[in-house]
Design a protein around this motif. Structure first.
Motif, PDB file in Angstrom:
ATOM      1  N   ARG A   1       0.974  -1.189  -0.035  1.00 48.14           N
ATOM      2  CA  ARG A   1      -0.128   0.067   0.121  1.00 48.14           C
ATOM      3  C   ARG A   1       0.986   1.230   0.077  1.00 48.14           C
ATOM      4  O   ARG A   1       1.787   1.393   0.763  1.00 48.14           O
ATOM      5  N   GLU A   2       0.803   2.159  -1.059  1.00 49.88           N
ATOM      6  CA  GLU A   2       1.711   3.235  -1.048  1.00 49.88           C
ATOM      7  C   GLU A   2       0.856   4.587  -0.262  1.00 49.88           C
ATOM      8  O   GLU A   2      -0.310   4.953  -0.821  1.00 49.88           O
ATOM      9  N   VAL A   3       1.365   4.732   0.656  1.00 52.19           N
ATOM     10  CA  VAL A   3       0.762   5.948   1.691  1.00 52.19           C
ATOM     11  C   VAL A   3       1.166   7.270   1.318  1.00 52.19           C
ATOM     12  O   VAL A   3       2.181   7.557   1.609  1.00 52.19           O
ATOM     13  N   GLY A   4       0.738   7.822   0.148  1.00 45.99           N
ATOM     14  CA  GLY A   4       1.141   9.146  -0.114  1.00 45.99           C
ATOM     15  C   GLY A   4       2.580   8.953  -0.799  1.00 45.99           C
ATOM     16  O   GLY A   4       2.890   7.883  -1.271  1.00 45.99           O
ATOM     17  N   ARG A   5       3.373   9.938  -0.977  1.00 46.91           N
ATOM     18  CA  ARG A   5       4.359   9.965  -1.746  1.00 46.91           C
ATOM     19  C   ARG A   5       5.880   9.629  -0.563  1.00 46.91           C
ATOM     20  O   ARG A   5       7.018   9.271  -1.079  1.00 46.91           O
TER      21      ARG A   5
ATOM     22  N   LEU B   1       4.749 -10.807   7.717  1.00 42.45           N
ATOM     23  CA  LEU B   1       5.729  -9.833   8.098  1.00 42.45           C
ATOM     24  C   LEU B   1       4.933  -8.599   7.514  1.00 42.45           C
ATOM     25  O   LEU B   1       4.434  -8.554   6.566  1.00 42.45           O
ATOM     26  N   SER B   2       5.276  -7.664   8.509  1.00 41.39           N
ATOM     27  CA  SER B   2       4.829  -6.316   7.797  1.00 41.39           C
ATOM     28  C   SER B   2       5.935  -5.262   8.052  1.00 41.39           C
ATOM     29  O   SER B   2       6.898  -5.193   8.880  1.00 41.39           O
ATOM     30  N   ALA B   3       5.970  -4.355   7.146  1.00 42.63           N
ATOM     31  CA  ALA B   3       6.986  -3.346   6.959  1.00 42.63           C
ATOM     32  C   ALA B   3       6.364  -1.903   6.737  1.00 42.63           C
ATOM     33  O   ALA B   3       5.560  -1.814   5.867  1.00 42.63           O
ATOM     34  N   GLU B   4       7.167  -0.953   7.417  1.00 46.99           N
ATOM     35  CA  GLU B   4       6.810   0.353   6.758  1.00 46.99           C
ATOM     36  C   GLU B   4       8.046   0.871   6.227  1.00 46.99           C
ATOM     37  O   GLU B   4       9.095   1.095   6.650  1.00 46.99           O
ATOM     38  N   ILE B   5       8.006   1.134   4.865  1.00 44.20           N
ATOM     39  CA  ILE B   5       8.944   1.896   4.388  1.00 44.20           C
ATOM     40  C   ILE B   5       8.758   3.648   4.104  1.00 44.20           C
ATOM     41  O   ILE B   5       7.866   3.995   3.514  1.00 44.20           O
ATOM     42  N   GLU B   6       9.912   4.113   4.513  1.00 51.01           N
ATOM     43  CA  GLU B   6       9.938   5.730   4.255  1.00 51.01           C
ATOM     44  C   GLU B   6      10.589   6.010   3.077  1.00 51.01           C
ATOM     45  O   GLU B   6      11.547   5.487   2.718  1.00 51.01           O
ATOM     46  N   LEU B   7       9.866   6.668   2.324  1.00 42.33           N
ATOM     47  CA  LEU B   7      10.476   7.294   1.013  1.00 42.33           C
ATOM     48  C   LEU B   7      10.909   8.608   1.055  1.00 42.33           C
ATOM     49  O   LEU B   7      10.553   9.441   1.787  1.00 42.33           O
TER      50      LEU B   7
ATOM     51  N   TRP C   1       7.727   3.504  -9.582  1.00 38.40           N
ATOM     52  CA  TRP C   1       8.809   2.167  -9.042  1.00 38.40           C
ATOM     53  C   TRP C   1       8.039   1.226  -9.761  1.00 38.40           C
ATOM     54  O   TRP C   1       6.824   0.770  -9.780  1.00 38.40           O
ATOM     55  N   THR C   2       9.014   0.154 -10.332  1.00 33.46           N
ATOM     56  CA  THR C   2       8.412  -0.835 -11.350  1.00 33.46           C
ATOM     57  C   THR C   2       7.976  -2.116 -10.342  1.00 33.46           C
ATOM     58  O   THR C   2       7.415  -2.956 -10.921  1.00 33.46           O
ATOM     59  N   ARG C   3       8.106  -2.034  -9.323  1.00 35.97           N
ATOM     60  CA  ARG C   3       7.724  -3.137  -8.450  1.00 35.97           C
ATOM     61  C   ARG C   3       8.358  -4.561  -8.765  1.00 35.97           C
ATOM     62  O   ARG C   3       7.290  -5.408  -9.378  1.00 35.97           O
ATOM     63  N   PRO C   4       9.508  -4.786  -8.562  1.00 38.64           N
ATOM     64  CA  PRO C   4      10.129  -6.263  -8.980  1.00 38.64           C
ATOM     65  C   PRO C   4       9.360  -7.255  -8.115  1.00 38.64           C
ATOM     66  O   PRO C   4       8.959  -6.998  -6.956  1.00 38.64           O
ATOM     67  N   PRO C   5       9.419  -8.541  -8.496  1.00 43.39           N
ATOM     68  CA  PRO C   5       8.696  -9.482  -7.553  1.00 43.39           C
ATOM     69  C   PRO C   5       9.275  -9.728  -6.384  1.00 43.39           C
ATOM     70  O   PRO C   5      10.767  -9.755  -6.282  1.00 43.39           O
TER      71      PRO C   5
END
Lengths: 445, 903
Positions: free
Chosen positions: A304-308, A376-382, A391-395
């Motif tokens: 899920r992309e939460v904003g930019r 697993l859950s992760a929060e990624i800051e961009l 972003w091409t979202r690799p598998p």
């Protein structure tokens, strides 16, 4: 045919150079270095054509092996040979590294002389090679011995010498499979296949003739009434008792290939695999299946992309095999965007870590039972970038090892006949082991 | 500049050494990924970074970028660094921006603001950094944003010298990249005073800037001349010890001197006598210095000295006013002609070429003729030899022409292939221009063809024929020489062409001698016949028919040749037709008719040599304009003598050189009433003042004579009608009522085609102008006028068309038209252009007619008839019966009706 063979280190320095034919000049060594190893853009093709000369290369860790020819050769044969060559080297001195090659270069030249004759590949069987290429000093052989080697190398059964004796007649059979998968985010299988190998270690006396039975559809149907073998699965070796009944149906093998010891004529006519095994370890068979593969794991990604500035990733891994079995070395690799500036990961089981150098979250689970579920859950800051590309979202990819054959491959029997010596099939101790590993096991997200 | 010692960045050093130690590419990429993630987290983190850290990370990013990886962040941080007060941080910020931020980046506004702040600041180092960044990027946006600040810096009194220097160069850069976005202002007048600045660096930088400005607008900066002269004289008179930092190997300020000398070349010689004398003194001093023994053996010394010297000579040539200086310059160059250094010899030859065109120094240049000829023969570098050829061409005049042409011919045999063609042209031109004795001219050209036949272009041998025909005193000699030349076992095809033409015309002049009797001449020509290309063979056939006229005694031999299968059934249609027609001509007509038809060619009208045009086209720069004009007036060939048959009524003659597809159609001239003067020019050279009548197609021989007689008195319709519409245009216009595409107008110069499409009330029309001549049409102008109140009902929008139409080229012009209300008249288009200097005007009706705007309406039979029946009141009905002039063809009517847009 192969005109020459070169081995380079990662810098492109030549470690081994052996030229078999006159049409390959000295400059071929440099041509490959300049055009492939030092190429501005990474060369992806394993075959490169430079000035009407073909270069076939493989890379083992930091070592480049390149076969070169001016003729129109069978590329598959050349690559088969190169892989065999690395196997032989590994059998002689362990890992193929620059250090080891430098330390063993006399030996390597000796091997190269033996396994390639005027560019034509010869016997590359390690066991046989070891009988006459040794790392020990030169041992003068008696006339009988030399003549025996000659007759063996040139004779009908070149892979086994006579007069082998063991107190305990034993054989080990490993079924090694690698599963390849590409799955859509919705769980639809886009492509899947299993590449399997049967590796055998035989310690048998005399010149035994073996018969091997598998649950291949074609072989089973031709045999008609003969029933299948036991259904034992599990870690470690299990003593294989032939003749018991089985319910498991047969599998469809797309294609297979055998070791040179297998009598192909018998396979053609009688649909049976019979052979006189070499002594020691060898690869009896290779096969590939694409149907009815039981996938050991299922990955369910949720991105899920939460904003930019932020992204949330949730990954569920489900194991899909008998609860009694244990998968090992499970590793899930979740790629992160290139502008990741920070990652927080939470997982119930195993260890998960963001590896910046690989641009991925690596989640390792040492052991995992069947029919289990991990999350697993992760929060990624961009970080904001001025790059507009999305972003091409690799598998997401997985690595694992499971103690069964995902293709459903089964050994039905392995019978040993040695008419000249006084042991029978019952006296031979047989061990069968199934190992399923991951190949390219990917789920799109 | 403050030293950065102790300010090194440890993290950066570690990172770089890590990268260098990577064993493989993969390892390097991993390390970079790790570092990028680290920098991202640092930039993202809540903790604010101090200047040092920012600088370090930006520097790392820069390093990664230079390794070839994409960097898509960090720009903001770099811009932040600009506002730092530390030199090193600012420097890294500017560095990053000049390398990574493109001209159209979003951040450019911020960057420009930061630059402006720095420019307005007090610290000269910061100002210089900002200027450097501007000069590196030099985008339009920057030019617009900083167009006030930079000039202010430049002329303000309190800026220090090094800043001024940078500002001048930065402004120069902006002027070069976006010249129109710098507004001219009050600073312009003050900028020339920078030439008086104390600091030599500022002067050097300003000189470049001023030269650039002067190129655009010389009047504005006229004041710089006297300033430049005084500055120059100060430099030239100073000893090399005076200008310590700006002395280069004992030469005082060579770069500045060169720049000033170049600057002065933008202006005519100064009028103020004081300035003029001062400049002359300077130039003299420079020439004097060249004579002094060198102060150093180093090559840099002589290079710098010679650079100044050559630029001074260029200025002298440019001014072209002081004979004394010109002669001195010439002598100086003469010394260089024998110099060891190849580059110097090349430059000397090149400059001398220019000197030769000046009236003052022409004689002086001629003194070096021997040296130049030796250079031509012995020089090892082909480009130098080329210059020698140019110089010989330029220095040639009536006195030395014979010698120079002789030398060039001699050299031609061994000349380089790359310069042969040009040499051939030059020899041909010189021979023609300075020929006193035309037998010499004929000899030269024939020699030329013999030596370098492949390089002799069509124009060269056309020209020799023109001259021979126009001058009856050389005709006999020419025939004799050609006859002799043809006796060589192998001659060039061009020689055969010339031979064929000349013998065909003037063979009778040498037939008296039994060694060159008629039969001998014919046999000689015919022996070459089979070795030639079809074009030449055609020419030879025409020569044969002329022989029939000249020597009736060999008529049967020639008729046999014409009758042979080889000719009459030749696969080449042209040859076949010629054979058949000539054979008929010779057998049917009486001797009188034959004599009239095959009359000697009338003289050609006088015109500029086509060879010269060719040379100009090939190398526009190599023909010095000045000299050529002077010479053409001096060496005009005496007026053409009209041939005797001028007053004999229609003097038609077969032009031997007619070739190609069209030749059979118009191969008999439609003689105009004025007599020969307007004969069809088939040499392809075109005489614009006398356009010829359109040719009349003629199938057979008898037809030919019919048309000939009927046309002999018809006036030539030459399509140039100044008052009304041009000839034939009305008819063509009518055709367009039913057509959308086609040819609207055509004459010898121009073909105008039209293509149009209409949709409802909008129409689009393309007009194609095709230049049919071999010359460029200049000042090409198209104007559309709307007669009466047409402009209210039809709005026409015209796209511009270029001012030139190249030879043989086609240009397209688009018109957009909107129909506002119904109209009856058609707009008139006026085309004006210069063709070889003569003004041409063509007026045409633009084929825009009302019916084009009619749109057919779809309807089925029922609706049609209900409507049709509704039209039943008497006033709505009208009937007229006309008699058809031609049978009604259904298809044709349909096509016309659809063209009329009613179907």
């Amino acid at each position: 045919m192969i005109g020459g063979l070169f081995i380079y280190n990662h810098k492109g320095e030549v470690l081994i150079s052996r030229v078999y034919r006159d049409d390959i000049g000295r400059n071929a060594v440099d041509a490959f270095r300049v055009n492939v190893i030092h190429a501005r853009q990474q060369v992806r093709s394993p075959v490169t054509n430079i000035a009407r000369t073909s270069f076939f290369h493989i890379k083992r860790s930091n070592i480049w092996l390149a076969a070169v020819t001016k003729q129109n050769v069978n590329a598959a044969m050349v690559f088969e040979f190169l892989h065999k060559m690395t196997d032989v080297m590994a059998a002689y001195f362990g890992k193929v590294t620059e250090e080891n090659i430098k330390n063993n270069f006399v030996l390597i030249y000796e091997i190269l002389d033996e396994i390639l004759d005027f560019g034509y590949p010869q016997n590359t069987d390690t066991g046989i090679l070891k009988t006459f290429i040794t790392q020990q000093g030169v041992k003068s052989q008696s006339k009988e011995e030399t003549s025996q080697i000659t007759s063996q190398v040139t004779g009908q059964i070149g892979w086994r010498r006579e007069g082998i004796k063991y107190r305990r007649n034993e054989l080990f059979l490993d079924v090694l499979e690698s599963v390849n998968l590409l799955m859509s985010p919705q769980g639809q299988v886009l492509s899947a296949h299993v590449a399997g190998r049967i590796v055998m270690k035989s310690y048998l006396s005399g010149m035994p003739e073996c018969k091997f039975g598998i649950n291949d559809k074609v072989l089973m149907e031709s045999k008609g009434g003969k029933s299948g073998q036991d259904d034992t699965r599990g870690g470690g070796y299990v003593k294989n008792t032939s003749g018991s009944s089985s319910t498991k149906t047969s599998i469809a093998i797309d294609d297979c290939q055998f070791h040179q010891c297998v009598k192909l004529s018998k396979f053609e006519t009688e649909h049976s695999i019979s052979f006189i095994p070499p002594d020691g370890e060898f690869e009896l068979m290779r096969y590939r299946t694409t149907k009815d593969i039981s996938l050991p794991f299922r990955t369910i990604p949720l991105v899920r992309e939460v904003g930019r500035q932020k992204m949330e990733v949730k990954v569920v891994v489900k194991s899909n095999f008998k609860p009694s079995l244990l998968a090992q070395k499970v590793e899930v690799r979740i790629p992160t965007p290139l502008n990741t500036s920070g990652v927080q990961v939470i997982c119930m089981k195993g260890k998960a870590k963001y590896k910046a150098s690989e641009n991925a979250i690596v989640w390792k689970i040492k052991r995992m039972g069947g029919m289990k579920e991990c999350q697993l859950s992760a929060e990624i800051e961009l970080l904001n970038t001025n790059d507009k590309r999305k972003w091409t979202r690799p598998p997401i990819s997985m690595n694992f090892e499971v103690p069964f054959a995902p293709s459903g491959f089964k050994v039905r029997y392995l019978k040993v006949f040695e008419p000249k010596l006084n042991y029978s099939d019952h006296d031979v101790i047989k061990w069968v082991r199934y190992i399923g590993r991951s190949g390219l096991y990917e789920t799109r997200c | 500049m403050p030293t950065v010692k102790g300010d090194g960045m440890r993290g950066l050093a570690v990172f770089i050494s890590d990268i260098r130690n990577c064993k493989s590419k993969e390892a390097e990429i991993k390390r970079i990924n790790k570092e990028l993630a680290n920098i991202r987290s640092k930039f993202k983190g809540d903790k604010t970074l101090d200047g040092y850290q920012k600088k370090k990370y930006v520097c790392k990013l820069l390093f990664i970028f230079l390794l070839g990886h994409d960097i898509d962040f960090g720009h903001m941080e770099a811009v932040n660094l600009l506002s730092s007060n530390r030199y090193t941080e600012k420097q890294i910020g500017y560095l990053f921006i000049s390398v990574l931020i493109g001209a159209n980046n979003d951040l450019m506004k911020l960057v420009i603001q930061a630059i402006r702040n720095d420019l307005a600041g007090r610290n000269p180092i910061h100002i210089t950094l900002a200027l450097q960044c501007v000069a590196n990027i030099g985008s339009r946006e920057m030019a617009e944003g900083l167009s006030v600040d930079i000039p202010k810096l430049l002329v303000s009194g309190d800026t220090i010298d090094s800043v001024k220097q940078s500002a001048a160069l930065t402004l120069l850069r902006l002027l070069r990249s976006s010249p129109d976005s710098i507004p001219m202002g009050e600073w312009m007048s003050r900028i020339i005073h920078l030439l008086n600045d104390q600091h030599m660096g500022v002067v050097t930088a300003a000189a470049s800037l001023i030269e650039n400005l002067v190129k655009k607008n010389p009047e504005e900066y006229k004041g710089c001349v006297s300033l430049a002269v005084s500055r120059l004289s100060r430099i030239v008179t100073s000893s090399y010890t005076d200008l310590q930092d700006y002395t280069y190997y004992f030469v005082p300020a060579p770069w500045l001197s060169v720049k000033l000398l170049r600057l002065l070349q933008n202006y005519p010689p100064p009028e103020d006598p004081a300035v003029k004398t001062r400049l002359s003194e300077c130039l003299e001093t420079i020439l004097n210095k060249a004579q002094e023994p060198p102060k150093s053996k180093k090559v840099q010394h002589s290079n710098a000295k010679n650079a100044v010297l050559f630029e001074a000579i260029n200025l002298i040539i440019h001014m072209d006013s002081d004979p004394n200086l010109l002669v001195r310059a010439c002598n100086q160059l003469g010394q260089f002609l024998q110099h060891r250094e190849t580059n110097l010899r090349y430059l000397a030859l090149e400059s001398m070429c220019l000197l030769a065109t000046s009236e003052f120094s022409h004689e002086a240049v001629k003194k070096h003729q021997e040296t130049v000829i030796t250079a031509l023969k012995t020089e090892r570098d082909v480009s130098v030899r080329q210059r020698a050829v140019d110089l010989l061409y330029a220095m040639c005049d009536r006195t030395n022409a014979e010698e120079i042409v002789g030398e060039m011919l001699e050299y031609l045999e061994s000349a380089d292939y790359s310069i042969r063609e040009e040499m051939v042209l030059k020899v041909a031109i010189l021979a023609e221009k300075y020929a006193v004795d035309y037998t010499w001219y004929v000899d030269v050209i024939l020699n030329l063809i013999r030596i370098a036949g492949d390089y002799v272009s069509e124009e060269v041998w056309y020209r020799v024929i023109q001259i021979v025909i126009n001058r009856d005193d050389v005709q006999g000699y020419a025939a004799k020489t050609v006859f002799e030349a043809l006796q060589a076992p192998a001659c060039h095809e061009n020689m055969v062409k010339v031979g064929g033409y000349i013998l065909g015309e003037f063979g009778n002049l040498i037939a008296g001698d039994p060694r060159s009797g008629s039969a001998v001449q014919f046999q000689l020509l015919h022996s070459k016949y089979h070795l030639c290309s079809p074009a030449t063979r055609g020419l030879l056939l025409s020569a044969y028919i002329k022989f029939i006229n000249l020597f009736p005694e060999i008529k049967h031999i020639i008729q046999d040749v014409l009758r042979s299968d080889n000719n009459m059934r030749n696969a080449d249609v042209e040859l076949q037709q010629r054979s058949i027609e000539y054979l008929q001509l010779s057998s049917i007509t009486t001797a009188d008719v034959l004599a009239t038809v095959l009359e000697e060619m009338p003289p050609f009208p006088e015109r500029e040599s086509s060879i010269l045009a060719k040379l100009k086209k090939k190398k526009p720069s190599s023909v010095p304009e000045g000299s050529e004009q002077k010479e053409t007036t001096a060496s005009k060939i005496p007026a053409v003598q009209m041939s005797n048959n001028v007053d004999i009524a229609p003097p038609t003659s077969i032009n031997l050189m007619s070739q190609g597809e069209s030749s059979t159609d118009d191969f008999v001239d439609q003689g105009s009433p004025q007599g020969g003067s307007a004969s069809v020019d088939l040499l392809g050279l075109g005489s614009p003042t006398q356009p010829t009548a359109p040719s009349v197609g003629s199938g057979g021989l008898l037809d030919m004579f019919d048309t000939l007689t009927s046309h002999s008195s018809a006036p030539a319709t030459n399509g140039i009608d100044l008052g009304g519409l041009s000839g034939g245009a009305e008819e063509a216009f009518r055709k367009f009522i039913c057509k959308n595409n086609g040819v609207l107008f055509e004459n010898d110069l121009l073909q105008i085609g039209v293509k149009s499409e209409y949709r409802e009330d909008l129409g689009r029309l393309w007009v194609f102008y095709g230049n049919k001549t071999t010359f460029q049409l200049n000042a090409f102008l198209v104007d559309v006028s709307t007669p009466g109140n047409l402009s209210e009902s039809l709005s026409i929008q015209q796209k511009p068309v270029g001012g030139e139409v190249e030879a043989g080229a086609q240009v397209k012009q688009q018109f957009n038209m909107a129909c506002v209300q119904e109209f009856a008249e058609a707009p008139v288009m006026t085309i004006q252009f210069l063709y070889s200097g003569a003004q041409q005007k063509i007026s045409l009706k633009l084929p825009v007619v009302l019916n084009k705007y009619i749109t057919p309406a779809e309807m089925d039979a029922n609706t049609f008839f209900t409507r049709w029946k509704a039209l039943n009141s008497p006033s709505q009905e009208c009937q007229q019966i006309i008699k058809a002039t031609s049978p009604i063809d259904h298809e044709q009517v349909k096509a016309k009706a659809s063209g009329y847009c009613v179907l």
